[in-house]
Motif scaffolding. Structure first.
Motif, mmCIF file in Angstrom:
data_model
loop_
_atom_site.group_PDB
_atom_site.id
_atom_site.type_symbol
_atom_site.label_atom_id
_atom_site.label_comp_id
_atom_site.label_asym_id
_atom_site.label_seq_id
_atom_site.Cartn_x
_atom_site.Cartn_y
_atom_site.Cartn_z
ATOM 1 N N GLY A 57 0.762 -1.246 0.000
ATOM 2 C CA GLY A 57 0.000 0.000 0.000
ATOM 3 C C GLY A 57 0.787 1.286 0.000
ATOM 4 N N PHE A 58 2.109 1.228 -0.128
ATOM 5 C CA PHE A 58 2.883 2.463 -0.223
ATOM 6 C C PHE A 58 2.838 2.974 -1.650
ATOM 7 C CE2 PHE A 58 4.526 1.018 3.794
ATOM 8 C CZ PHE A 58 4.791 2.192 4.482
ATOM 9 N N ALA A 59 2.880 4.282 -1.811
ATOM 10 C CA ALA A 59 2.789 4.888 -3.141
ATOM 11 C C ALA A 59 4.147 5.029 -3.807
ATOM 12 C CB ALA A 59 2.120 6.249 -3.043
ATOM 13 N N GLY A 60 5.230 4.974 -3.038
ATOM 14 C CA GLY A 60 6.555 5.134 -3.616
ATOM 15 C C GLY A 60 7.600 4.357 -2.845
ATOM 16 N N VAL A 61 8.632 3.912 -3.559
ATOM 17 C CA VAL A 61 9.683 3.098 -2.947
ATOM 18 C C VAL A 61 10.492 3.900 -1.936
ATOM 19 C CG1 VAL A 61 11.716 1.683 -3.426
ATOM 20 C CG2 VAL A 61 9.790 1.629 -4.989
ATOM 21 N N GLY A 62 10.722 5.174 -2.226
ATOM 22 C CA GLY A 62 11.491 5.999 -1.300
ATOM 23 C C GLY A 62 10.829 6.114 0.067
ATOM 24 N N THR A 63 9.539 6.406 0.057
ATOM 25 C CA THR A 63 8.787 6.509 1.314
ATOM 26 C C THR A 63 8.766 5.166 2.030
ATOM 27 O OG1 THR A 63 7.391 8.218 0.354
ATOM 28 C CG2 THR A 63 6.554 7.125 2.328
ATOM 29 N N PHE A 64 8.540 4.104 1.263
ATOM 30 C CA PHE A 64 8.521 2.760 1.839
ATOM 31 C C PHE A 64 9.853 2.437 2.506
ATOM 32 C CE2 PHE A 64 9.594 -1.785 0.982
ATOM 33 C CZ PHE A 64 8.803 -2.339 1.972
ATOM 34 N N SER A 65 10.957 2.645 1.786
ATOM 35 C CA SER A 65 12.278 2.301 2.317
ATOM 36 C C SER A 65 12.619 3.120 3.561
ATOM 37 C CB SER A 65 13.357 2.505 1.248
ATOM 38 O OG SER A 65 13.170 1.590 0.195
ATOM 39 N N ALA A 66 12.311 4.419 3.527
ATOM 40 C CA ALA A 66 12.593 5.274 4.688
ATOM 41 C C ALA A 66 11.762 4.857 5.895
ATOM 42 C CB ALA A 66 12.335 6.734 4.335
ATOM 43 N N THR A 67 10.490 4.584 5.672
ATOM 44 C CA THR A 67 9.607 4.157 6.764
ATOM 45 C C THR A 67 10.049 2.804 7.296
ATOM 46 O OG1 THR A 67 7.783 5.364 5.749
ATOM 47 C CG2 THR A 67 7.207 3.723 7.414
ATOM 48 N N PHE A 68 10.397 1.891 6.385
ATOM 49 C CA PHE A 68 10.839 0.554 6.787
ATOM 50 C C PHE A 68 12.101 0.648 7.650
ATOM 51 C CE2 PHE A 68 12.643 -3.626 6.504
ATOM 52 C CZ PHE A 68 11.556 -4.475 6.399
ATOM 53 N N LYS A 69 13.061 1.448 7.211
ATOM 54 C CA LYS A 69 14.312 1.571 7.968
ATOM 55 C C LYS A 69 14.071 2.237 9.324
ATOM 56 C CE LYS A 69 19.100 2.689 7.884
ATOM 57 N NZ LYS A 69 20.275 2.811 7.075
#
Length: 145
Positions: free
Chosen positions: A79-91
């Motif tokens: 459900g994330f709209a972008g990989v950058g946001t996903f990766s930052a949130t995941f980290k």
């Protein structure tokens, strides 16, 4: 309290929908957006956005451990709209990038599920109109002639 549980259930059910937003969830509770944020945080200890993000990251962790999918595919499936946001949130939540997380956890259990099966299960492939048993276009007309 019942209204908040209804909204939380909607987030638990529809967490992978990238269009799930605060207005839609607040509508499930019958509250304005701002009142809903305050009430949700007071009841559950985190904002609706934090809760939804946590649920998505938990599901991403599961997919990274168990499915042979690219990080980009996992990003969009949860459900994330972008990989950058996903990766930052995941980290921020796990202390590892999605790639580091996978490298650390893969190989500690069963074999990875092939990506095509994981995508099929998640509904990432659109179904064909009418399905495989649908008559060919014009077949109905030929029968009626």
């Amino acid at each position: 309290m019942r209204q908040l549980r209804r909204a939380k259930d909607a987030m638990d059910r529809d967490w992978a929908d990238p269009d799930l937003d605060l207005a839609a969830v607040a509508a499930h509770a019958g509250y304005s957006r701002f009142h809903f944020i305050r009430a949700f945080k007071e009841t559950y200890g985190e904002t609706p956005g934090q809760y939804l993000s946590r649920r998505r990251i938990e599901r991403a962790e599961d997919l990274l451990r168990s499915a042979d999918l690219a990080v980009t595919e996992v990003c969009f499936l949860v459900g994330f709209a972008g990989v950058g946001t996903f990766s930052a949130t995941f980290k921020r939540r796990t202390g590892l990038t999605p790639g580091e997380y996978r490298a650390k956890h893969v190989g500690r259990g069963t074999a990875l599920i092939p990506g095509c099966y994981a995508l099929l299960w998640a509904g990432a492939f659109p179904s064909r109109a009418g399905g495989p048993d649908a008559p060919a276009a014009g077949a109905e007309q030929d029968r009626n002639s």
